[in-house]
Design a protein around this motif. Sequence first.
Motif, short mmCIF file in Angstrom:
data_model
loop_
_atom_site.label_atom_id
_atom_site.label_comp_id
_atom_site.label_asym_id
_atom_site.label_seq_id
_atom_site.Cartn_x
_atom_site.Cartn_y
_atom_site.Cartn_z
N THR A 35 42.04 22.46 -4.43
CA THR A 35 40.16 23.63 -4.83
C THR A 35 40.63 24.43 -5.78
O THR A 35 41.45 25.53 -6.25
CB THR A 35 40.84 23.95 -3.92
OG1 THR A 35 38.75 23.90 -3.25
CG2 THR A 35 41.12 25.00 -2.69
N GLU A 47 30.39 16.73 1.46
CA GLU A 47 29.84 15.93 0.33
C GLU A 47 29.53 15.07 0.45
O GLU A 47 27.62 14.30 0.87
CB GLU A 47 29.64 17.08 -0.80
CG GLU A 47 28.00 17.04 -1.15
CD GLU A 47 27.73 15.73 -2.39
OE1 GLU A 47 26.45 15.33 -2.31
OE2 GLU A 47 28.57 15.20 -2.82
N CYS A 66 36.75 18.97 2.67
CA CYS A 66 36.64 19.48 1.44
C CYS A 66 35.53 18.37 0.99
O CYS A 66 34.88 17.74 1.89
CB CYS A 66 37.92 18.46 0.79
SG CYS A 66 37.86 16.44 1.09
N LEU A 67 35.02 18.40 0.40
CA LEU A 67 34.15 18.28 -0.90
C LEU A 67 34.01 16.90 -0.80
O LEU A 67 32.87 16.39 -0.60
CB LEU A 67 34.69 18.45 -2.19
CG LEU A 67 32.75 17.95 -3.08
CD1 LEU A 67 32.01 19.14 -3.20
CD2 LEU A 67 33.46 18.17 -5.03
N TRP A 91 30.46 25.23 0.41
CA TRP A 91 31.24 26.36 0.40
C TRP A 91 31.61 26.83 1.69
O TRP A 91 29.86 27.07 2.03
CB TRP A 91 31.01 27.22 -0.53
CG TRP A 91 32.46 27.87 -1.07
CD1 TRP A 91 32.48 28.95 -1.14
CD2 TRP A 91 34.22 27.74 -1.97
NE1 TRP A 91 34.08 30.09 -1.41
CE2 TRP A 91 34.89 28.91 -1.71
CE3 TRP A 91 34.31 26.13 -2.94
CZ2 TRP A 91 35.50 28.41 -2.86
CZ3 TRP A 91 35.37 26.18 -3.53
CH2 TRP A 91 35.93 27.22 -3.36
N VAL A 124 35.92 25.56 -11.64
CA VAL A 124 35.64 23.95 -11.09
C VAL A 124 36.42 23.36 -12.27
O VAL A 124 37.35 22.08 -12.16
CB VAL A 124 34.89 23.12 -11.16
CG1 VAL A 124 34.76 21.68 -11.50
CG2 VAL A 124 34.23 23.77 -9.35
N PRO A 180 33.31 28.49 -6.67
CA PRO A 180 32.74 27.18 -6.45
C PRO A 180 31.35 27.24 -7.99
O PRO A 180 30.42 27.55 -7.63
CB PRO A 180 31.41 27.13 -5.52
CG PRO A 180 31.42 28.42 -4.67
CD PRO A 180 32.65 29.39 -5.43
N SER A 230 37.18 27.75 0.24
CA SER A 230 36.33 26.54 -0.05
C SER A 230 37.24 25.85 1.45
O SER A 230 37.99 26.34 2.24
CB SER A 230 37.37 26.01 -1.05
OG SER A 230 37.79 25.16 -1.12
N TYR A 238 30.09 21.94 -4.84
CA TYR A 238 30.79 22.36 -4.04
C TYR A 238 30.15 23.65 -3.86
O TYR A 238 30.48 24.31 -2.42
CB TYR A 238 31.83 23.66 -5.00
CG TYR A 238 33.47 22.47 -5.38
CD1 TYR A 238 33.99 22.41 -3.90
CD2 TYR A 238 33.89 21.57 -6.09
CE1 TYR A 238 35.60 21.88 -3.83
CE2 TYR A 238 35.24 20.79 -6.37
CZ TYR A 238 35.88 20.79 -5.37
OH TYR A 238 36.81 20.53 -5.54
N GLN A 239 28.90 24.42 -4.55
CA GLN A 239 27.92 25.40 -3.73
C GLN A 239 27.44 24.85 -2.84
O GLN A 239 27.47 25.70 -1.95
CB GLN A 239 27.66 25.49 -4.41
CG GLN A 239 27.56 26.71 -6.22
CD GLN A 239 27.16 26.85 -6.90
OE1 GLN A 239 25.32 26.78 -6.77
NE2 GLN A 239 27.49 27.33 -7.92
#
Length: 322
Positions: A12, A279, A274-275, A66, A21, A16, A71, A62-63
Motif C-alpha cells: 500500500t 472503493e 483495501c482500495l 483512508w 501513490v 494518500p 491505510s 485512496y483519500q
Amino acid sequence: MKTGVLLVNLGTPTAPTAKAVRTFLAQFLHDYRVVDLSRWLWCPILHGVILPFRSPKVAKLYQSVWWEEGSPLMVVSRRQQAALSVALQEAGIDMPVVLSMSYGEPSIESAWQELKAAGVDRVIILPLYPQYSSSTTASVFDTWAKLMKHERRLPAFRFIRDYHDNHGYIQALAESVRASWQEHGQTDLLLLSYHGIPKRFENEGDPYGQQCHRTSELLAAELGLEPHQWRTTFQSRFGREEWLMPYTDETMVKLPSEGVKRISVISPAFSADCLETLEEISSENKAYFMDAGGEQYHYIPALNDNPAHIRMMMDLVCKEIA
C-alpha cells in the motif's frame, strides 16, 4: 530449530498522496510477474503516461477510503499479525510473526532481517492470497528466492502456496456471509467478485481462475445455495486485453434487468479490506448496480482479523510444523 512466520500481503502507499501513490505504483507495475510486456515497450508507457496521469486519480480514491490509523490494508494486516501472534502464544507456541509487503514497506527483506535477528532458522511463508496466481503468490516466491541468493546459511522454509479450498477458510467465509444475512436479510443473489488476471495467464497455465471457481463452489455448498442464488465474477481489469470473465462491473449493470434487485457481494480473494474492496466494490460497483435499477446492495467485508480467520491462519501455520 526456531521457527518464525512471515506474513506477506500486496502492499500500500504510505500516504494518500499522488507522490506516495506514484512511488508505490512504480514498484508494483515494474514487477514482470504483474505486467510481462517487454521492458523496452512497457517502461516508457509506465513512466511517461500511466504514472503521471494515474497517480493523482488513484490518490483521490485512496483519500476516500483512508482510515484515521492509516491505510486500511496496513491497519488490518497489523491487526492480523498481532492476533496471530497472540493466538500462537496462548497455544504455548514460541514463534515470532512478522509482516511484510511485496511492494512498499515493510519489505520482505526487512521482515527477513527481523526474523534473523530473532534467531529464526526455519521460516513459514504465508502469502495472504487464498488463491494462487503467478502475479501475486509467485512474485512473493521470486523475492524470497532473490534474497536467499545472498545468504551463506539458508534457513529451512515452508511456502504455503494457496488455501483456496481449506475448510477453515470456507467456514470463515460462510460465517461472514451468514452474519451479513442475519443483519440485513438474505438477498436474491450472493455475488463473489475476485480480482481478475489476464485470460492469457490462465491459458499459459495459471490456476487462479480455476481456484476462484472452486472457492465459490465450496462456499455455495457450505451455505446450501442453489445455482441461481450465487455467481462468480472478476474485477479490477487493467489494459485492453481480455481478462477473466464475466466482469464484475458489467454484471452489476445487467443484474437488475434480469430481475435480480437485491444482492450481497463478497470478495473472497482479499484477506484484508483495501482500495479494491472499500472503493471499487463497496462504492463504485454499488453505484453501477443501483443506477441500473437495483434496490438493495450489501458489501460483506473481507475476513480481516475476524477470529475465525485468525484460527484458520494458525491452523495453516501449525500444519507446517507438525
